[in-house]
Structure formats: C-alpha cells, structure tokens
Enzyme design. Structure first.
Site, PDB file in Angstrom:
ATOM      1  N   CYS A   1       0.812  -1.221   0.000  1.00 59.29           N
ATOM      2  CA  CYS A   1       0.000   0.000   0.000  1.00 59.29           C
ATOM      3  C   CYS A   1       0.847   1.273   0.000  1.00 59.29           C
ATOM      4  CB  CYS A   1      -0.940   0.026   1.189  1.00 59.29           C
ATOM      5  SG  CYS A   1      -1.973  -1.427   1.293  1.00 59.29           S
TER       6      CYS A   1
ATOM      7  N   HIS B   1      -3.397   7.230   2.790  1.00 61.52           N
ATOM      8  CA  HIS B   1      -3.812   5.935   2.249  1.00 61.52           C
ATOM      9  C   HIS B   1      -5.167   5.574   2.859  1.00 61.52           C
ATOM     10  CE1 HIS B   1      -4.140   1.830   1.228  1.00 61.52           C
ATOM     11  NE2 HIS B   1      -3.720   1.348   2.385  1.00 61.52           N
TER      12      HIS B   1
ATOM     13  N   ASN C   1     -10.297  -0.274   0.601  1.00 65.21           N
ATOM     14  CA  ASN C   1      -8.838  -0.139   0.538  1.00 65.21           C
ATOM     15  C   ASN C   1      -8.356  -0.687  -0.808  1.00 65.21           C
ATOM     16  OD1 ASN C   1      -6.078  -0.386   0.789  1.00 65.21           O
ATOM     17  ND2 ASN C   1      -6.133  -1.363   2.808  1.00 65.21           N
TER      18      ASN C   1
HETATM   19  O1  UT7 Z   1      -3.454  -1.255   3.728  1.00 65.47           O
HETATM   20  C1  UT7 Z   1      -3.172  -1.918   4.920  1.00 65.47           C
HETATM   21  C2  UT7 Z   1      -4.202  -2.957   5.164  1.00 65.47           C
HETATM   22  N1  UT7 Z   1      -4.649  -3.234   6.470  1.00 65.47           N
HETATM   23  C3  UT7 Z   1      -5.212  -2.395   7.350  1.00 65.47           C
HETATM   24  O2  UT7 Z   1      -5.250  -1.205   7.214  1.00 65.47           O
HETATM   25  C4  UT7 Z   1      -5.863  -3.030   8.531  1.00 65.47           C
HETATM   26  C5  UT7 Z   1      -5.656  -2.308   9.820  1.00 65.47           C
HETATM   27  N2  UT7 Z   1      -6.573  -2.836  10.816  1.00 65.47           N
HETATM   28  C6  UT7 Z   1      -7.878  -2.497  10.843  1.00 65.47           C
HETATM   29  O3  UT7 Z   1      -8.327  -1.714  10.036  1.00 65.47           O
HETATM   30  C7  UT7 Z   1      -8.736  -3.078  11.933  1.00 65.47           C
HETATM   31  O4  UT7 Z   1      -7.924  -3.795  12.827  1.00 65.47           O
HETATM   32  C8  UT7 Z   1      -9.874  -4.024  11.396  1.00 65.47           C
HETATM   33  C9  UT7 Z   1     -10.899  -3.181  10.678  1.00 65.47           C
HETATM   34  C10 UT7 Z   1      -9.285  -5.062  10.466  1.00 65.47           C
HETATM   35  C11 UT7 Z   1     -10.544  -4.707  12.567  1.00 65.47           C
HETATM   36  O5  UT7 Z   1     -11.047  -3.759  13.482  1.00 65.47           O
HETATM   37  P1  UT7 Z   1     -10.775  -3.927  15.041  1.00 65.47           P
HETATM   38  O6  UT7 Z   1     -11.496  -2.837  15.703  1.00 65.47           O
HETATM   39  O7  UT7 Z   1      -9.282  -3.988  15.223  1.00 65.47           O
HETATM   40  O8  UT7 Z   1     -11.478  -5.293  15.350  1.00 65.47           O
HETATM   41  P2  UT7 Z   1     -10.839  -6.608  15.966  1.00 65.47           P
HETATM   42  O9  UT7 Z   1      -9.885  -7.219  15.025  1.00 65.47           O
HETATM   43  O10 UT7 Z   1     -10.377  -6.266  17.316  1.00 65.47           O
HETATM   44  O11 UT7 Z   1     -12.104  -7.554  16.029  1.00 65.47           O
HETATM   45  C12 UT7 Z   1     -13.243  -7.261  16.819  1.00 65.47           C
HETATM   46  C13 UT7 Z   1     -14.273  -8.361  16.620  1.00 65.47           C
HETATM   47  C14 UT7 Z   1     -13.714  -9.767  16.648  1.00 65.47           C
HETATM   48  O12 UT7 Z   1     -14.633 -10.556  17.354  1.00 65.47           O
HETATM   49  P3  UT7 Z   1     -14.308 -11.025  18.861  1.00 65.47           P
HETATM   50  O13 UT7 Z   1     -13.039 -11.804  18.767  1.00 65.47           O
HETATM   51  O14 UT7 Z   1     -14.179  -9.745  19.627  1.00 65.47           O
HETATM   52  O15 UT7 Z   1     -15.516 -11.832  19.197  1.00 65.47           O
HETATM   53  C15 UT7 Z   1     -13.724 -10.181  15.201  1.00 65.47           C
HETATM   54  O16 UT7 Z   1     -13.876 -11.554  15.022  1.00 65.47           O
HETATM   55  O17 UT7 Z   1     -14.896  -8.201  15.347  1.00 65.47           O
HETATM   56  C16 UT7 Z   1     -14.920  -9.457  14.666  1.00 65.47           C
HETATM   57  N3  UT7 Z   1     -14.861  -9.252  13.235  1.00 65.47           N
HETATM   58  C17 UT7 Z   1     -15.962  -9.035  12.476  1.00 65.47           C
HETATM   59  N4  UT7 Z   1     -17.255  -8.993  12.763  1.00 65.47           N
HETATM   60  C18 UT7 Z   1     -18.128  -8.733  11.772  1.00 65.47           C
HETATM   61  C19 UT7 Z   1     -13.783  -9.190  12.439  1.00 65.47           C
HETATM   62  N5  UT7 Z   1     -14.145  -8.949  11.165  1.00 65.47           N
HETATM   63  C20 UT7 Z   1     -15.497  -8.844  11.164  1.00 65.47           C
HETATM   64  C21 UT7 Z   1     -16.444  -8.599  10.158  1.00 65.47           C
HETATM   65  N6  UT7 Z   1     -17.748  -8.563  10.500  1.00 65.47           N
HETATM   66  N7  UT7 Z   1     -16.101  -8.381   8.874  1.00 65.47           N
END
Ligand code: UT7
Length: 310
Positions: free
Chosen positions: A112, A235, A265
């Site tokens: 990215c 980005h 993204n």
């Molecule tokens: O270009 C670079 C590419 N990558 C990035 O920029 C990613 C950077 N990271 C992020 O943007 C965030 O970490 C995410 C958007 C990927 C995730 O957000 P978060 O607030 O960090 O959530 P989390 O990973 O802490 O997950 C919270 C919960 C989890 O459930 P439990 O374990 O708390 O029960 C996940 O399983 O949300 C769950 N979860 C979802 N639920 C519904 C993860 N993905 C999803 C989904 N729909 N798509």
C-alpha cells in the site's frame, strides 16, 4: 530542477459491491463494517479485466491530462502487489499497450506504500535530469487474492487504479520532501500465502503511529509546519487510521481526502484515486501544500510533501 505532478488519472471498475451484498455472503454486518472501517461499498473488477487493464485506463487519462504523448515517456513504474503474473511486469505490459517506445519499465513492490515509493523513485530520475517524464501507476486487483471466506479481510479491499505523470516543474513546486521506510520484522502481520492474511490489530497500531509520524517528518524536512498544510491525502485503509493522522496534523475535517467509503482499501491505488477526486471537486488549487502518506505490508511506509502546480 524540481519534480512534480503534471498529469493525473484514475479508473475504477463499474461493479459496486455494498456491505449489504457482503452480509449475504459471510457472517458480517453493514453496521460492523461502517463503524470499524468507514467502508460502505467497493468496486470489483470482472474476469475480463486484470490489473494491467485497470492500470492502462488510468495511465491513458493521466497522459491526456498532461497533454504528453506515450512516445515521450522515459520510464514507467507500476506499484502493485497483484500483477497479472510474476513476469513480465505490469509496467512492461503498459509499455506495449500505451506505445511508450523509449520507456524503461518495472514494477515496484511496496504494497500500500507502493505509490509513495514510485513517486520518490521518479523524483530522483527527474531531478538529476536523467529522465524528463516518468509515469507512475498505482493499481490493484485485490479481489483475485481475497479469501471470500475470511471476514477479517474480505470486507476491506477493493479494485482500482490511479496514475500520475511526473516531470519537471517550476521552482518551489512539486515534491518538497519525502520519507520512506520499512520494517521487515512486521512482515508476518500482513502478507499473501495464496490469499491475503492479516493481523488487523497489529497493523492498526503500526499504521496509526506511522501515518502521524511520517506526516510530521516530511513537513519538518521541508521546513514547514502543520499550519501550512492545505490538504492531507492519506492511504485509504480505514477511516479510524486516517482520522488519527488528521488529528496529529490538527487539520479540520474538510482538509482530509476521504474516498474509503466508496472504494474500500485499494492499496497502491488509493492515494492517486483520492487525489483525482479532490482535484475534480475543485478542492486542490495551484500552490496548495499537500501531504500524502501511506503504509502497508512489508511493513512499508512513505510520505511526501508536495506543492501543487507546474
Ligand atoms: O493497507 C493496509 C491494510 N490493512 C489495514 O489497514 C488493517 C488495519 N486494521 C484495521 O483496520 C482493523 O484492525 C480491522 C478493521 C481489520 C478490525 O477492526 P478492530 O477494531 O481492530 O477489530 P478486531 O480485530 O479487534 O475484532 C473485533 C471483533 C472480533 O470478534 P471477537 O473476537 O471480539 O468476538 C472479530 O472476530 O470483530 C470481529 N470481526 C468481524 N465482525 C463482523 C472481524 N471482522 C469482522 C467482520 N464482521 N467483517
């Protein structure tokens, strides 16, 4: 001799996939995706369009916009992690399709942050007078390496392309300063086996820190301060990460580019796509100071302070 942007273009595929469409495919919700990422929909390219096809369309627009013919291009740099195939490079495919007869061509792999790496590379050739015109294309067809069973990643990405033609510009215009960096020890947090794999939380922490720091660093290197910034083009990975960068620069909402809600993204394409949209909306004007900043798998990062205009 200063290197700046003299033409710009973008292309996104027509097919829109909304959060509601994804709800039907996997265990997710529009509410979760919106509040955690800011994404509402993304564009997905069909089987008839590979990465080079998306890139070609953006490149053609950038050349038209610059009023420079393909024969005049000295070099083509394509920032992508989703090339049509490992080789020949997408850059070579574009060289042929554009008819850029004298151009050198290579792909840049910095995920990215690839567009920032491409622009900074181009700047070196232009400012040493080795080359006059360098075409930089940021393009991804991430849908082909997305695991549609993995809700942690599938909701985040989209396909698209953005391109700029860089060349010599007037004194005081163009790229004023830059920062590029890498940390291979974080490679395990974001990579491709067959599909994209990601530790979202680790990437999030890194991104928030890096986007803010790099933005501040390029301003310092250019002898400028936060108050001088007219527009931030981060980005477009996640609205929460973008917001952190905006707050670090103490900018009002309207001074940050936001297209993540429409396109998700798009990796290396997200910064040039956003730039085109802001220009078309009349928000970027001659003489404006723009800060661009990106981060990605590698881990990699890059930022540029640029004075808009020729
Ligand atoms: O270009 C670079 C590419 N990558 C990035 O920029 C990613 C950077 N990271 C992020 O943007 C965030 O970490 C995410 C958007 C990927 C995730 O957000 P978060 O607030 O960090 O959530 P989390 O990973 O802490 O997950 C919270 C919960 C989890 O459930 P439990 O374990 O708390 O029960 C996940 O399983 O949300 C769950 N979860 C979802 N639920 C519904 C993860 N993905 C999803 C989904 N729909 N798509």
């Amino acid at each position: 001799m200063n290197a700046g942007i003299i033409g710009i273009g973008r292309y996104v595929p027509e097919q829109v996939v909304t959060n509601l469409d994804l709800e039907k495919r996997m265990d997710t919700s529009d509410e979760w995706i919106r509040t955690r990422t800011g994404i509402e929909e993304r564009r997905i390219a069909g089987d008839d369009m590979d990465t080079s096809d998306l890139g070609l369309r953006a490149a053609q627009k950038a050349l038209e916009n610059a009023n420079v013919s393909p024969e005049e291009i000295d070099m083509i740099l394509v920032a992508t992690v989703t090339p049509d195939q490992p080789f020949p490079s997408v850059a070579c495919m574009l060289q042929e399709k554009l008819g850029a007869k004298k151009a050198a061509a290579m792909d840049v792999s910095a995920a990215c942050a690839g567009f920032m790496y491409g622009m900074v590379t181009a700047k070196q050739f232009i400012e040493t007078s080795a080359y006059k015109y360098v075409l930089i294309v940021g393009v991804e067809k991430l849908s082909k390496i997305t695991d549609w069973e993995d809700r942690n990643t599938a909701v985040l990405f989209g396909d698209g392309a953005g391109a700029v033609l860089m060349g010599p510009v007037a004194d005081g215009k163009g790229v004023l300063s830059f920062e590029l960096g890498s940390d291979g020890s974080g490679g395990k947090y974001l990579y491709q086996d067959t599909n994209i794999r990601m530790n979202g939380r680790e990437v999030f922490k890194f991104a928030v820190r890096q986007m803010g720091e790099s933005s501040v660093n390029v301003l310092e290197k250019a002898g400028l301060s936060k108050e001088d910034v007219d527009f931030l083009i981060p980005h477009q990975a996640n609205i929460r990460i973008m917001e952190a960068a905006r707050q670090r620069l103490e900018l009002p909402l309207e001074k940050m580019s936001k297209t993540v809600h429409k396109y998700g993204n798009t990796s290396a394409a997200s910064i040039p796509i956003s730039m085109v949209e802001e220009l078309e909306a009349g928000k970027i004007k001659d003489g404006d100071l723009i800060v661009m900043v990106g981060f990605g798998g590698g881990l990699t990062w890059g930022a540029i302070a640029l004075r808009w205009g020729r």
